[in-house]
Design an enzyme around this catalytic site. Structure first.
Site, PDB file in Angstrom:
ATOM      1  N   PRO A 173     -34.755  72.526  51.205  1.00  6.79           N
ATOM      2  CA  PRO A 173     -35.227  71.337  50.139  1.00  6.79           C
ATOM      3  C   PRO A 173     -34.073  70.469  49.985  1.00  6.79           C
ATOM      4  O   PRO A 173     -32.766  70.973  50.158  1.00  6.79           O
ATOM      5  CB  PRO A 173     -35.437  72.245  48.691  1.00  6.79           C
ATOM      6  CG  PRO A 173     -34.705  73.683  48.874  1.00  6.79           C
ATOM      7  CD  PRO A 173     -34.676  73.960  50.346  1.00  6.79           C
ATOM      8  N   ARG A 220     -13.043  61.288  48.108  1.00  2.20           N
ATOM      9  CA  ARG A 220     -12.105  61.051  47.009  1.00  2.20           C
ATOM     10  C   ARG A 220     -11.627  62.477  46.362  1.00  2.20           C
ATOM     11  O   ARG A 220     -12.357  63.529  46.427  1.00  2.20           O
ATOM     12  CB  ARG A 220     -12.703  60.466  45.817  1.00  2.20           C
ATOM     13  CG  ARG A 220     -13.792  61.175  45.067  1.00  2.20           C
ATOM     14  CD  ARG A 220     -14.845  59.993  44.347  1.00  2.20           C
ATOM     15  NE  ARG A 220     -15.533  59.416  45.244  1.00  2.20           N
ATOM     16  CZ  ARG A 220     -16.264  58.423  44.918  1.00  2.20           C
ATOM     17  NH1 ARG A 220     -16.391  58.045  43.519  1.00  2.20           N
ATOM     18  NH2 ARG A 220     -16.992  57.636  45.541  1.00  2.20           N
ATOM     19  N   ARG A 249     -12.881  76.561  53.642  1.00  2.79           N
ATOM     20  CA  ARG A 249     -13.444  75.432  52.854  1.00  2.79           C
ATOM     21  C   ARG A 249     -14.984  75.904  52.440  1.00  2.79           C
ATOM     22  O   ARG A 249     -15.792  76.138  53.214  1.00  2.79           O
ATOM     23  CB  ARG A 249     -13.628  74.116  53.928  1.00  2.79           C
ATOM     24  CG  ARG A 249     -13.606  72.879  52.705  1.00  2.79           C
ATOM     25  CD  ARG A 249     -13.800  71.530  53.446  1.00  2.79           C
ATOM     26  NE  ARG A 249     -15.246  71.353  53.981  1.00  2.79           N
ATOM     27  CZ  ARG A 249     -15.273  70.550  55.084  1.00  2.79           C
ATOM     28  NH1 ARG A 249     -14.493  70.451  55.916  1.00  2.79           N
ATOM     29  NH2 ARG A 249     -16.773  70.453  55.407  1.00  2.79           N
ATOM     30  N   GLU A 264     -22.477  74.939  52.610  1.00  6.57           N
ATOM     31  CA  GLU A 264     -21.948  75.709  53.832  1.00  6.57           C
ATOM     32  C   GLU A 264     -20.680  76.271  53.377  1.00  6.57           C
ATOM     33  O   GLU A 264     -20.004  75.846  52.439  1.00  6.57           O
ATOM     34  CB  GLU A 264     -21.730  74.358  54.745  1.00  6.57           C
ATOM     35  CG  GLU A 264     -22.825  73.980  55.481  1.00  6.57           C
ATOM     36  CD  GLU A 264     -22.587  73.113  56.538  1.00  6.57           C
ATOM     37  OE1 GLU A 264     -21.399  72.933  57.037  1.00  6.57           O
ATOM     38  OE2 GLU A 264     -23.727  72.423  57.125  1.00  6.57           O
ATOM     39  N   GLU A 266     -17.318  76.879  55.464  1.00  4.51           N
ATOM     40  CA  GLU A 266     -16.543  76.583  56.842  1.00  4.51           C
ATOM     41  C   GLU A 266     -15.174  77.211  57.051  1.00  4.51           C
ATOM     42  O   GLU A 266     -14.363  76.974  56.256  1.00  4.51           O
ATOM     43  CB  GLU A 266     -16.249  74.863  56.728  1.00  4.51           C
ATOM     44  CG  GLU A 266     -17.491  74.016  56.193  1.00  4.51           C
ATOM     45  CD  GLU A 266     -17.927  73.602  57.653  1.00  4.51           C
ATOM     46  OE1 GLU A 266     -17.860  74.171  58.810  1.00  4.51           O
ATOM     47  OE2 GLU A 266     -18.979  72.751  57.847  1.00  4.51           O
TER      48      GLU A 266
END
Length: 293
Positions: A173, A220, A249, A264, A266
């Site tokens: 979704p 940012r 990450r 995700e 990473e």
């Protein structure tokens, strides 16, 4: 390998060597060199590299791997048999296939709900709102697209294209909160939280899956909430085998209730966004030197 001066390979890809898109790479190499390491920046698929001569091989911006996943995973396995690879080859193998989200979900980590459609599976497409289709092996929003309710035929063609290439599709979704609060990327180094960034939505309505996309728009610095830090720590704790991770990450978005969920994880070649957090460079340098022994 020298017992006095560590030899370290920073692994990138040929396109990055040619374009310099990895803004962190030269600064990281300079910082390690200033700390008296012998540093080489090299493409992962360079057949002339003697990987065994390095004390540590650090995967950084091998950002073309998703187009050659099997080759890249095999490369990681070979290098790990010759020297120390960061992150480990077992992590590379697990994290290059986004079906890891199902394992995180089973471990109780909140993740974006995901349906996997392998070649030959019935094409089950949501009919109750916006959704996203992307491959289980991908980076930088490559081959990903956002679909409105009713765009069934376009989504099916997208999935059939992936199936024709032998790829498994993911259907998720669309998380509308990303349009308001963006995506937050929490960077960890040496098992500790280092810094975070916020970025805008990548997938625009109506953009085709093969359109060029900016993978990190409107970047940012970000100060994560306690809830975001908690989800990130839970995700990292759920990595199979509890391996030592030099870097990680965790990318988060908000669900319908405003709670953070994992988009995700990473662990292969994440951008660490050191150019936005220059004060973090010494800590990353120190952790790499420690990993090099």
């Amino acid at each position: 390998m020298s017992p006095d001066r560590p030899t370290i390979a920073l692994v990138t890809s040929r396109p990055q060597l040619e374009t310099g898109l990895d803004r962190d790479l030269p600064e990281l190499a300079r910082s390690l060199g200033a700390a008296d390491a012998d540093v080489t920046t090299v493409s992962w698929d360079d057949p002339e590299v003697d990987w065994e001569r390095f004390d540590l091989v650090v995967i950084r911006s091998a950002w073309d791997y998703s187009e050659r996943v099997a080759e890249f995973v095999a490369w990681a396995g070979r290098v790990a048999r010759l020297t120390v690879l960061a992150n480990p080859a077992s992590v590379v193998r697990w994290n290059t296939d986004k079906r890891y989200l199902a394992e995180l979900d089973a471990a109780g980590v909140p993740v974006v709900p995901t349906r996997y459609l392998a070649p030959g599976d019935p094409l089950e497409i949501p009919d109750d709102g916006e959704f996203v289709v992307k491959p289980t092996a991908g980076a930088g929003a490559r081959n990903a697209a956002r679909y409105e309710k009713g765009e069934y035929d376009a989504a099916v063609r997208h999935i059939e294209r992936m199936h024709g290439e032998g790829l498994t599709a993911m259907v998720q979704p669309y998380m509308p909160g990303i349009d308001e609060t963006g995506e937050r990327a929490l960077v960890h180094v040496g098992g500790r939280f280092l810094h975070a960034v916020q970025k805008g939505a990548v997938l625009a309505p109506g953009a085709a899956y093969d359109d060029e996309k900016m993978p990190h728009p409107d970047l940012r610095p970000w100060q994560p909430t306690a809830a975001e830090l908690d989800v990130a720590e839970r995700a990292l704790a759920a990595v199979p085998g509890s391996p030592e991770l030099l870097y990680a990450r965790v990318d988060l978005v908000d669900d319908a209730d405003g709670a953070p969920v994992v988009m995700e994880l990473e662990l292969v070649e994440p951008n660490l966004f050191l150019f936005l957090h220059e004060d973090s460079l010494p800590a990353v340098t120190e952790e790499i030197l420690t990993a090099a022994g």
